[in-house]
Design a protein around this motif. Structure first.
Motif, PDB file in Angstrom:
ATOM      1  N   GLU B  65       0.840  -1.196   0.000  1.00 22.31           N
ATOM      2  CA  GLU B  65       0.000   0.000   0.000  1.00 22.31           C
ATOM      3  C   GLU B  65       0.878   1.251   0.000  1.00 22.31           C
ATOM      4  O   GLU B  65       1.470   1.603   1.007  1.00 22.31           O
ATOM      5  CB  GLU B  65      -0.909   0.038   1.233  1.00 22.31           C
ATOM      6  N   ALA B  67      -0.026   4.150   0.120  1.00 27.40           N
ATOM      7  CA  ALA B  67      -0.552   5.136   1.073  1.00 27.40           C
ATOM      8  C   ALA B  67       0.184   5.070   2.402  1.00 27.40           C
ATOM      9  O   ALA B  67       0.288   6.070   3.110  1.00 27.40           O
ATOM     10  CB  ALA B  67      -2.044   4.907   1.286  1.00 27.40           C
ATOM     11  N   ARG B  70       3.110   7.188   1.891  1.00 27.79           N
ATOM     12  CA  ARG B  70       2.602   8.562   1.848  1.00 27.79           C
ATOM     13  C   ARG B  70       2.333   9.083   3.256  1.00 27.79           C
ATOM     14  O   ARG B  70       2.730  10.197   3.609  1.00 27.79           O
ATOM     15  CB  ARG B  70       1.291   8.578   1.072  1.00 27.79           C
ATOM     16  N   ALA B  71       1.640   8.274   4.058  1.00 28.01           N
ATOM     17  CA  ALA B  71       1.284   8.698   5.413  1.00 28.01           C
ATOM     18  C   ALA B  71       2.539   8.978   6.222  1.00 28.01           C
ATOM     19  O   ALA B  71       2.619   9.977   6.935  1.00 28.01           O
ATOM     20  CB  ALA B  71       0.443   7.622   6.090  1.00 28.01           C
ATOM     21  N   GLN B  74       4.144  12.239   4.869  1.00 24.34           N
ATOM     22  CA  GLN B  74       3.372  13.437   5.198  1.00 24.34           C
ATOM     23  C   GLN B  74       3.427  13.754   6.683  1.00 24.34           C
ATOM     24  O   GLN B  74       3.454  14.910   7.089  1.00 24.34           O
ATOM     25  CB  GLN B  74       1.912  13.270   4.752  1.00 24.34           C
ATOM     26  N   GLU B  91       6.178   3.951 -10.050  1.00 20.68           N
ATOM     27  CA  GLU B  91       6.070   5.069 -10.992  1.00 20.68           C
ATOM     28  C   GLU B  91       5.350   6.253 -10.327  1.00 20.68           C
ATOM     29  O   GLU B  91       5.821   7.388 -10.359  1.00 20.68           O
ATOM     30  CB  GLU B  91       5.306   4.582 -12.237  1.00 20.68           C
ATOM     31  N   ALA B  95       7.099   9.848  -8.985  1.00 20.19           N
ATOM     32  CA  ALA B  95       6.648  11.168  -9.433  1.00 20.19           C
ATOM     33  C   ALA B  95       6.268  12.043  -8.244  1.00 20.19           C
ATOM     34  O   ALA B  95       6.463  13.256  -8.258  1.00 20.19           O
ATOM     35  CB  ALA B  95       5.460  11.016 -10.380  1.00 20.19           C
ATOM     36  N   GLU B  96       5.728  11.424  -7.198  1.00 18.81           N
ATOM     37  CA  GLU B  96       5.340  12.182  -6.006  1.00 18.81           C
ATOM     38  C   GLU B  96       6.527  12.555  -5.142  1.00 18.81           C
ATOM     39  O   GLU B  96       6.371  13.290  -4.164  1.00 18.81           O
ATOM     40  CB  GLU B  96       4.366  11.347  -5.153  1.00 18.81           C
ATOM     41  N   VAL B 334      -1.277   2.697 -13.800  1.00 19.61           N
ATOM     42  CA  VAL B 334      -0.948   4.019 -13.258  1.00 19.61           C
ATOM     43  C   VAL B 334      -2.128   4.957 -13.500  1.00 19.61           C
ATOM     44  O   VAL B 334      -2.560   5.699 -12.624  1.00 19.61           O
ATOM     45  CB  VAL B 334       0.339   4.567 -13.913  1.00 19.61           C
ATOM     46  N   GLU B 335      -2.697   4.899 -14.700  1.00 21.06           N
ATOM     47  CA  GLU B 335      -3.793   5.795 -15.060  1.00 21.06           C
ATOM     48  C   GLU B 335      -5.108   5.408 -14.386  1.00 21.06           C
ATOM     49  O   GLU B 335      -5.886   6.250 -13.978  1.00 21.06           O
ATOM     50  CB  GLU B 335      -4.014   5.787 -16.584  1.00 21.06           C
ATOM     51  N   GLU B 338      -6.821   3.669  -9.385  1.00 18.34           N
ATOM     52  CA  GLU B 338      -7.659   4.150  -8.282  1.00 18.34           C
ATOM     53  C   GLU B 338      -9.138   4.159  -8.648  1.00 18.34           C
ATOM     54  O   GLU B 338      -9.981   3.779  -7.836  1.00 18.34           O
ATOM     55  CB  GLU B 338      -7.163   5.513  -7.817  1.00 18.34           C
TER      56      GLU B 338
END
Lengths: 389, 350
Positions: B65, B67, B70-71, B74, B91, B95-96, B334-335, B338
């Motif tokens: 995951e 996220a 990310r968590a 952040q 990917e 980019a992030e 990727v596109e 989600e």
């Protein structure tokens, strides 16, 4: 004397009320978006989705906002929030922000330059998402938690059937908790009666049997049911051996197995609660009723039941509240149509990092608790009045 | 009382000693896919690194995951140093800015890698396939030969295990609908292509036991709760070879293969240590340690050649297998991941 409670009040406020309130505030907080895209939302003032793709000033403002966000390391958060509202736009926002920060989106017309590189920005729905987030507070998450959203004109509408999941999860959570409470009560009342009226030694043994599962890990108790109920498990083996069914039944990963696992875990709470009240009720009342000619069942229903009702109510409250928050058990022994609100909260907290949505769903759970608490309070008040009379 | 105190003192003393030893080098927290995957990495790769450098590796398990990374980033509370992540997520995460960009000095010569196993933010940890497998002990009737057989509950009775997500599952639905592996993404990209996959899933839904972790799927396969399941190939090979299970992999049904990548989380305490680890890992002899124990492919071409031929025939890229397979399309996921996962979640709960 009241002063003695002060440390407790401070403690509860610091470790419970304040953090929970902070978390619940996330369900309306929109400052990340409104600050991060302040220039763009200002440029979009007066624009509506029906107008189509906005003009050059909005594009310039967007590129400036995203470049700034990228330099501040906030682009990931912006992409995340926009993506929550228009799923699938995360990568577009991130790529645009990266290029914007490097000054790669430039030209006589920023609009043409951006659209040439990222045609995704020609979608008015994406601009509508940005335009709708000018204010620091939003009702987006609370509406979404009820399967509602605002359309292009700001009116509240139901979301598409293929995306709606929360209302049915809400109804299902209340229903499952209610059924579990009911089953627990039906099993616990006779059991508590047996414990209360058995000879001391047997009573202790029965009590230990009730308590024993409480000392076992919740996870183990849950996983054991998978083994017991699976197609080639002992239950199905017994059913097929005795010819009761010809093919093994699908018992596990169903609502049935969920009820069994939840009742097993929560039953001791109900039994303890009812038994503790029952022990304080002298058996002379029942004997008096019987000697006055009431059949046992009538005597029990009209004399014993009202006396133990406070125990049943508090047991029911505990079981219901615990059941509302279940998510490990449904995840392990339930099927896809048996998942409860908490599994969505866990998903949005741990997996998709949508804390606004998690907070909004937590508000739902708290409201159910509030309503449940009010019902219980009313029931107890009514009960109190009747026994006074 | 004295005995107890003496015991406590001894325990305290011992724990002080062990923590002093641990202070010598901070462990690198490496996050893998759990189970035998982690075990193979531990035995074949990490233990060699620790023996050589004295730097311990702390293993954690996750489900990929993004996220979670990310968590941590952040909240600026990063506990993962090096993670194995599926290539579409690499990917997006790259980019992030979640992952450190790797220089050629770390990864070595890009021309020495199989296609798709090197990225500016990662090097392949393994190349794996999702295959159709069945348990011979519980199979009634003939063996499945295709995904259409998997969908055919009249021909082969019994429940099917299926991964509870859109990614990797929509592909199988298209195979079952008669699309060749090489054409699946062309069809999925057409208008109504995704609807076609969901329509196929509607047909099989009542007969599916969903899984989210491999151990769940394997438990259901072993106990006969399901007669067949989709699964990552090496988990099954491991059970066939090491546990002598009566499982069969139906390669000819068609399969997809993809790549997991090692990436270093930007800003983690072990960022530099993680980069050193990946530099060491990029040497063919070092990364071959994993594929020798586990039937997944490597990133470096020379590393694959170090795997004994007897074992290499289990890999998805073995000549007997690869002709039935196609690669997962990272760009598609990727596109669309989600949006499709949201739709799948709603579909599943109905």
């Amino acid at each position: 004397m009241v002063l003695l409670a002060v440390p407790m009040v401070i403690f509860i406020t610091l470790i419970f009320i304040w953090p929970v309130a902070r978390f619940l505030m996330l369900s309306v907080d929109n400052s990340d978006l409104s600050n991060g895209l302040a220039r763009t939302t200002m440029a979009l003032d007066g624009w509506q989705a029906g107008d189509g793709v906005p003009g050059e000033p909005a594009f310039q403002a967007l590129v400036a906002d995203l470049a700034q966000a990228q330099r501040d390391g906030r682009d990931g958060v912006l992409a995340q929030l926009i993506n929550q509202r228009l799923v699938g736009s995360r990568y577009l926002v991130i790529k645009t922000a990266n290029d914007a920060a490097l000054g790669k989106i430039a030209g006589p017309s920023v609009k043409d330059a951006l659209l040439a590189k990222y045609p995704g920005w020609s979608n008015p729905a994406l601009w509508a998402v940005i335009a709708a987030n000018a204010a620091p507070y939003t009702d987006y998450y609370l509406l979404a938690s009820l399967d509602l959203e605002r359309d292009g004109n700001g009116a509240i509408v139901r979301i598409g059937e293929d995306r709606a999941i929360f209302l049915q999860a809400l109804a299902r959570t209340v229903w499952i908790s209610f059924v579990v409470t009911l089953i627990c009560a039906v099993i616990a009342i006779p059991l508590a009666q047996a414990i209360a009226s058995a000879p001391p030694v047997l009573s202790k043994v029965l009590f230990a049997m009730v308590l024993f599962p409480l000392w076992t890990s919740l996870l183990i108790r849950t996983v054991i049911w998978i083994i017991v109920l699976q197609r080639n498990g002992p239950v199905n083996a017994a059913l097929t051996t005795f010819g009761i069914v010809s093919e093994p039944l699908d018992l596990v990963y169903t609502r049935f197995s969920l009820y069994i696992a939840m009742v097993q875990v929560l039953l001791p709470m109900m039994v303890l609660s009812v038994a503790s009240v029952m022990r304080r009720v002298p058996d002379i009342y029942m004997r008096a009723a019987r000697s006055l000619g009431a059949p046992w069942i009538t005597a029990w229903r009209r004399v014993q039941l009202p006396l133990i009702m406070p125990g049943i109510l508090s047991g029911a409250a505990i079981v219901f509240v615990f059941a509302l928050g279940y998510y490990i058990t449904p995840a392990l022994v339930g099927g896809p149509t048996d998942q409860m609100i908490s599994s969505n909260i866990a998903f949005f907290t741990n997996q998709s990092l949508n804390w606004g949505m998690a907070a909004a769903l937590s508000v739902q759970l708290l409201l159910i608790l509030l309503v449940g608490g009010l019902l219980l309070f009313t029931a107890r008040a009514l009960l109190g009045r009747r026994s006074d009379a | 009382m004295n005995i107890k105190l003496g015991y406590v003192a001894a325990v305290l003393g011992a724990s002080v000693m062990t923590s002093a030893a641990a202070l010598a080098a901070d462990p690198i927290t490496v996050v893998g896919w759990g189970g035998n995957w982690d075990k193979a990495y531990k035995e074949g790769v990490w233990s060699v690194y620790t023996a050589k450098t004295g730097i311990p590796i702390a293993l954690e398990e996750w489900g990929g995951e993004l996220a979670k990374v990310r968590a941590q980033v952040q909240a600026n509370n990063i506990t993962y140093d090096v993670v194995s992540v599926e290539s579409p997520n690499l990917e997006v995460g790259c980019a992030e800015g979640l992952f450190v960009k790797l220089s050629p000095e770390i990864t070595g010569d890009p021309s020495k890698y199989f296609p798709g196993t090197l990225h500016e933010c990662g090097v392949a940890s393994d190349t794996w396939a999702t295959i159709l497998t069945y348990n011979g002990d519980y199979l009634k009737g003939e063996a499945p030969k295709s995904w259409a057989d998997y969908w055919n509950v009249e021909k082969i009775p019994g429940k099917r295990g299926m991964l509870a997500q859109a990614q990797y599952t929509l592909e199988n639905a298209m195979l079952a609908d008669g699309v060749a592996a090489a054409d699946v993404y062309t069809e999925l990209r057409k208008p109504g292509g995704v609807d076609r996959a969901f329509a196929m899933l509607d047909k099989i839904k009542p007969h599916v036991v969903w899984w989210t972790s491999s151990s769940q799927a394997l438990q259901n396969l072993a106990s006969g709760e399901v007669v067949m399941t989709d699964q990552y190939n090496a988990r099954i090979t491991n059970d066939i070879v090491n546990e002598k299970k009566n499982y069969h992999i139906v390669w000819e049904a068609g399969f997809f293969y993809g790549t997991d990548m090692w990436a270093v989380v930007k800003g983690s305490a072990g960022e530099q240590a993680g980069l050193d680890l990946l530099k060491w890992f990029s040497i063919p002899e070092n990364q071959a340690g994993f594929s020798k124990l586990y039937a997944y492919g490597t990133g470096r071409i020379e590393a694959a050649e170090l795997v004994p031929a007897e074992w290499r025939k289990h890999l998805p890229t073995a000549p007997d297998h690869v002709k039935y397979g196609a690669t997962y399309d990272d760009a598609f996921w990727v596109e669309n991941k989600e949006a499709l996962e949201a739709r799948f979640k709603a579909w599943l709960a109905k």
